[in-house]
Design a protein around this motif. Structure first.
Motif, PDB file in Angstrom:
ATOM      1  N   LEU A 323       0.825  -1.203   0.000  1.00 59.46           N
ATOM      2  CA  LEU A 323       0.000   0.000   0.000  1.00 59.46           C
ATOM      3  C   LEU A 323       0.867   1.263   0.000  1.00 59.46           C
ATOM      4  CD1 LEU A 323      -2.846  -1.035   2.454  1.00 59.46           C
ATOM      5  CD2 LEU A 323      -3.035  -0.671  -0.008  1.00 59.46           C
ATOM      6  N   GLU A 324       1.940   1.249   0.767  1.00 59.29           N
ATOM      7  CA  GLU A 324       2.829   2.403   0.782  1.00 59.29           C
ATOM      8  C   GLU A 324       3.424   2.663  -0.598  1.00 59.29           C
ATOM      9  OE1 GLU A 324       7.119   2.955   2.562  1.00 59.29           O
ATOM     10  OE2 GLU A 324       5.622   3.251   4.166  1.00 59.29           O
ATOM     11  N   ALA A 325       3.865   1.607  -1.263  1.00 60.04           N
ATOM     12  CA  ALA A 325       4.447   1.755  -2.600  1.00 60.04           C
ATOM     13  C   ALA A 325       3.430   2.305  -3.589  1.00 60.04           C
ATOM     14  CB  ALA A 325       4.994   0.417  -3.081  1.00 60.04           C
ATOM     15  N   LEU A 326       2.180   1.881  -3.477  1.00 55.59           N
ATOM     16  CA  LEU A 326       1.128   2.381  -4.357  1.00 55.59           C
ATOM     17  C   LEU A 326       0.950   3.884  -4.184  1.00 55.59           C
ATOM     18  CD1 LEU A 326      -1.194   1.713  -6.350  1.00 55.59           C
ATOM     19  CD2 LEU A 326      -2.639   1.277  -4.348  1.00 55.59           C
ATOM     20  N   ALA A 327       0.930   4.352  -2.941  1.00 62.79           N
ATOM     21  CA  ALA A 327       0.768   5.783  -2.678  1.00 62.79           C
ATOM     22  C   ALA A 327       1.980   6.578  -3.141  1.00 62.79           C
ATOM     23  CB  ALA A 327       0.527   6.008  -1.190  1.00 62.79           C
ATOM     24  N   VAL A 328       3.162   6.081  -2.855  1.00 63.23           N
ATOM     25  CA  VAL A 328       4.387   6.801  -3.240  1.00 63.23           C
ATOM     26  C   VAL A 328       4.465   6.947  -4.756  1.00 63.23           C
ATOM     27  CG1 VAL A 328       6.906   6.654  -3.274  1.00 63.23           C
ATOM     28  CG2 VAL A 328       5.652   6.131  -1.170  1.00 63.23           C
ATOM     29  N   ALA A 329       4.123   5.896  -5.496  1.00 59.95           N
ATOM     30  CA  ALA A 329       4.175   5.950  -6.960  1.00 59.95           C
ATOM     31  C   ALA A 329       3.150   6.934  -7.511  1.00 59.95           C
ATOM     32  CB  ALA A 329       3.931   4.557  -7.535  1.00 59.95           C
ATOM     33  N   ALA A 330       1.943   6.929  -6.953  1.00 62.01           N
ATOM     34  CA  ALA A 330       0.907   7.838  -7.440  1.00 62.01           C
ATOM     35  C   ALA A 330       1.281   9.294  -7.173  1.00 62.01           C
ATOM     36  CB  ALA A 330      -0.429   7.511  -6.781  1.00 62.01           C
ATOM     37  N   LEU A 331       1.857   9.570  -6.022  1.00 53.28           N
ATOM     38  CA  LEU A 331       2.283  10.930  -5.710  1.00 53.28           C
ATOM     39  C   LEU A 331       3.440  11.359  -6.610  1.00 53.28           C
ATOM     40  CD1 LEU A 331       2.014  10.787  -1.827  1.00 53.28           C
ATOM     41  CD2 LEU A 331       0.659  12.239  -3.340  1.00 53.28           C
ATOM     42  N   ALA A 332       4.350  10.443  -6.887  1.00 51.19           N
ATOM     43  CA  ALA A 332       5.477  10.774  -7.763  1.00 51.19           C
ATOM     44  C   ALA A 332       4.999  11.167  -9.154  1.00 51.19           C
ATOM     45  CB  ALA A 332       6.436   9.592  -7.842  1.00 51.19           C
ATOM     46  N   GLU A 333       3.923  10.548  -9.631  1.00 49.51           N
ATOM     47  CA  GLU A 333       3.413  10.862 -10.965  1.00 49.51           C
ATOM     48  C   GLU A 333       2.885  12.284 -11.075  1.00 49.51           C
ATOM     49  OE1 GLU A 333       0.770   8.027 -12.629  1.00 49.51           O
ATOM     50  OE2 GLU A 333       2.063   6.314 -12.209  1.00 49.51           O
ATOM     51  N   VAL A 334       2.494  12.877  -9.959  1.00 48.02           N
ATOM     52  CA  VAL A 334       2.051  14.272 -10.000  1.00 48.02           C
ATOM     53  C   VAL A 334       3.120  15.205  -9.436  1.00 48.02           C
ATOM     54  CG1 VAL A 334      -0.397  13.691  -9.925  1.00 48.02           C
ATOM     55  CG2 VAL A 334       0.824  14.079  -7.774  1.00 48.02           C
ATOM     56  N   GLY A 335       4.324  14.698  -9.274  1.00 48.20           N
ATOM     57  CA  GLY A 335       5.434  15.546  -8.862  1.00 48.20           C
ATOM     58  C   GLY A 335       5.523  15.818  -7.377  1.00 48.20           C
ATOM     59  N   VAL A 336       4.930  14.964  -6.551  1.00 47.50           N
ATOM     60  CA  VAL A 336       4.949  15.159  -5.100  1.00 47.50           C
ATOM     61  C   VAL A 336       5.874  14.126  -4.460  1.00 47.50           C
ATOM     62  CG1 VAL A 336       3.594  15.141  -2.974  1.00 47.50           C
ATOM     63  CG2 VAL A 336       2.622  16.116  -5.056  1.00 47.50           C
ATOM     64  N   THR A 337       6.829  14.602  -3.677  1.00 47.18           N
ATOM     65  CA  THR A 337       7.738  13.736  -2.941  1.00 47.18           C
ATOM     66  C   THR A 337       7.157  13.427  -1.569  1.00 47.18           C
ATOM     67  OG1 THR A 337       9.657  14.688  -4.048  1.00 47.18           O
ATOM     68  CG2 THR A 337      10.070  13.544  -1.973  1.00 47.18           C
ATOM     69  N   VAL A 338       7.278  12.198  -1.133  1.00 44.11           N
ATOM     70  CA  VAL A 338       6.821  11.832   0.209  1.00 44.11           C
ATOM     71  C   VAL A 338       7.863  12.291   1.221  1.00 44.11           C
ATOM     72  CG1 VAL A 338       6.269   9.907   1.751  1.00 44.11           C
ATOM     73  CG2 VAL A 338       5.466   9.891  -0.617  1.00 44.11           C
ATOM     74  N   ASN A 339       7.434  13.090   2.192  1.00 38.32           N
ATOM     75  CA  ASN A 339       8.354  13.656   3.170  1.00 38.32           C
ATOM     76  C   ASN A 339       8.598  12.745   4.368  1.00 38.32           C
ATOM     77  OD1 ASN A 339       6.443  16.493   2.421  1.00 38.32           O
ATOM     78  ND2 ASN A 339       8.562  16.268   1.752  1.00 38.32           N
ATOM     79  N   ASP A 340       7.595  11.935   4.725  1.00 38.06           N
ATOM     80  CA  ASP A 340       7.730  11.095   5.916  1.00 38.06           C
ATOM     81  C   ASP A 340       6.856   9.855   5.744  1.00 38.06           C
ATOM     82  OD1 ASP A 340       8.490  10.306   8.483  1.00 38.06           O
ATOM     83  OD2 ASP A 340       6.816  11.354   9.430  1.00 38.06           O
ATOM     84  N   ARG A 341       7.317   8.741   6.286  1.00 38.41           N
ATOM     85  CA  ARG A 341       6.570   7.489   6.238  1.00 38.41           C
ATOM     86  C   ARG A 341       6.513   6.907   7.640  1.00 38.41           C
ATOM     87  NH1 ARG A 341       8.928   4.599   0.701  1.00 38.41           N
ATOM     88  NH2 ARG A 341       9.646   6.523  -0.301  1.00 38.41           N
ATOM     89  N   ALA A 342       5.328   6.490   8.052  1.00 33.88           N
ATOM     90  CA  ALA A 342       5.173   5.903   9.384  1.00 33.88           C
ATOM     91  C   ALA A 342       5.952   4.602   9.480  1.00 33.88           C
ATOM     92  CB  ALA A 342       3.695   5.649   9.673  1.00 33.88           C
TER      93      ALA A 342
END
Length: 406
Positions: A323-342
């Motif tokens: 699930l984390e990988a799915l979110a990170v990939a989707a955000l990357a496609e719109v140019g958003v970097t993940v700043n923190d992961r639980a």
């Protein structure tokens, strides 16, 4: 703004197939998001059980129907706390405040005693706390061990002012009466404590029997045998809470719109709950009516606090790597970097924590470091970056489509 208009339009337009397939569609998404957040701000202070909270529920149900979902209101009994006389008096000066809602209250006479640091031998304690103090490891134990007759809390937000603390034990108050005052009074209170002067603390409140409201909605899938997807976001807060809650509500509606336009395989249930600031009362009521849903749902998709709030970095909370990988990939496609992961296995912030404790599978987005968190100045338009909200909405619409079809 974090992104130029051109960058936003290009990213949002290409992020969700069938949802934002053109610059015009992306522009329309941004306009919808701005309208939704602005209307939420206009409704007033969204404290649970108030008239503004009821108006926001009715409004959101209409918005959900416009997106193509079957929406309804679910109410539950609520004992609303209405502060009365709430003050600190010392050395001829009076400062008004707001009580902690999961502590007991005083009568109108209040309590008197010498002021000292919390944990000292003084009759009245004082402490400086941030608005997210309930997530700290020392906050609850210190309250339970306290022998003070009352405690004064100096709120410690990123800006001066009164940033209120949530009441996770609202249904079971404990400890001593506690009164919150704004950070601008901190120096004065320290001087009073240094002189060991007597203070009077009044934290008077009454409870009013009323109703609170959840908004639910459903989009039916093509295969009723599949476990459902649940998409949830809170709707209530201490003040207007525009940056805190507006982005999550906008994402919730955009996901709904995307799923209605691309009929999913599995049923998708939506929840916008009240009672967030009071131990997630609305979610608890929703789950009490559906005792099997935590574990039975395919995934719980949670939009938490401060999504797209100005100056708020993001955080992904996921039960598992997939699930984390799915979110990170989707955000990357719109140019958003993940700043923190639980950290895997850690109890997540917000309503996702309830799902974690109940054994459910969840994916959660929030932006926990809003400088206006729980502050009265968390208002439209200054607290919100609409383009950032639109990027999050576009990315998670894609995530939801994937989860609903798999």
């Amino acid at each position: 703004m974090l992104f130029s208009r051109k960058q936003f339009l290009r990213a949002a337009a290409g992020s969700v197939v069938g949802l934002a397939g053109s610059v015009r569609a992306a522009d329309e998404m941004a306009s919808r998001i701005a309208r939704v957040i602005q209307e939420y701000d206009r409704q007033g202070i969204h404290r649970t059980g108030t008239a503004a909270e009821r108006r926001s529920a009715e409004w959101l149900a209409v918005e959900a129907r416009r997106c193509g979902a079957r929406a309804a209101l679910e109410s539950y009994a609520h004992e609303r706390v209405d502060p009365q006389l709430c003050l600190v008096e010392a050395a001829g000066r009076r400062v008004d405040g707001v009580p902690i809602f999961d502590a007991p209250f005083t009568d109108r006479a209040g309590v008197r005693g010498r002021l000292g640091a919390m944990g000292s031998e003084a009759e009245i304690g004082w402490i400086e706390l941030p608005p997210n103090a309930e997530y700290g490891t020392t906050y609850e134990p210190a309250r339970r061990k306290s022998r003070h007759k009352a405690v004064i809390v100096v709120s410690k937000g990123a800006r001066p002012g009164l940033c209120l603390i949530n009441a996770p034990e609202f249904s079971h108050p404990y400890g001593a009466p506690m009164l919150q005052i704004g950070s601008e009074h901190g120096d004065w209170l320290r001087e009073v404590a240094a002189r060991k002067e007597e203070v009077r603390v009044v934290a008077e409140a009454k409870r009013t029997t009323t109703r609170a409201w959840n908004v639910t909605a459903t989009i039916r899938g093509t295969d009723a045998s599949l476990r459902p997807l649940v998409v949830m976001t809170p709707r209530s807060g201490w003040w207007h809470s525009t940056g805190e809650r507006g982005g999550g509500l906008a994402c919730w509606l955009e996901v709904m719109r995307a799923l209605a336009a691309n009929r999913p395989a599995r049923d998708v249930h939506f929840l916008s709950s009240s009672g967030h600031e009071l131990g997630h009362l609305g979610l608890k009521d929703y789950l009490a009516r559906r005792p099997q849903q935590v574990a039975n749902a395919h995934v719980w998709l949670h939009f938490g606090a401060n999504i797209g709030a100005v100056g708020a970095p993001n955080r992904i909370q996921a039960l598992d790597d997939e699930l984390e990988a799915l979110a990170v990939a989707a955000l990357a496609e719109v140019g958003v970097t993940v700043n923190d992961r639980a950290r895997r296995g850690a109890v997540p912030f917000g309503e996702a924590g309830n799902i974690h404790r109940g054994g459910g599978r969840y994916l959660s987005l929030l932006c926990p470091a809003n400088p206006l968190f729980h502050h009265p100045a968390d208002r439209w338009p200054d607290a919100v970056n609409v383009e950032a909200v639109a990027k999050y909405a576009a990315a998670f619409a894609r995530v939801a489509l994937r989860l609903a079809q798999t």
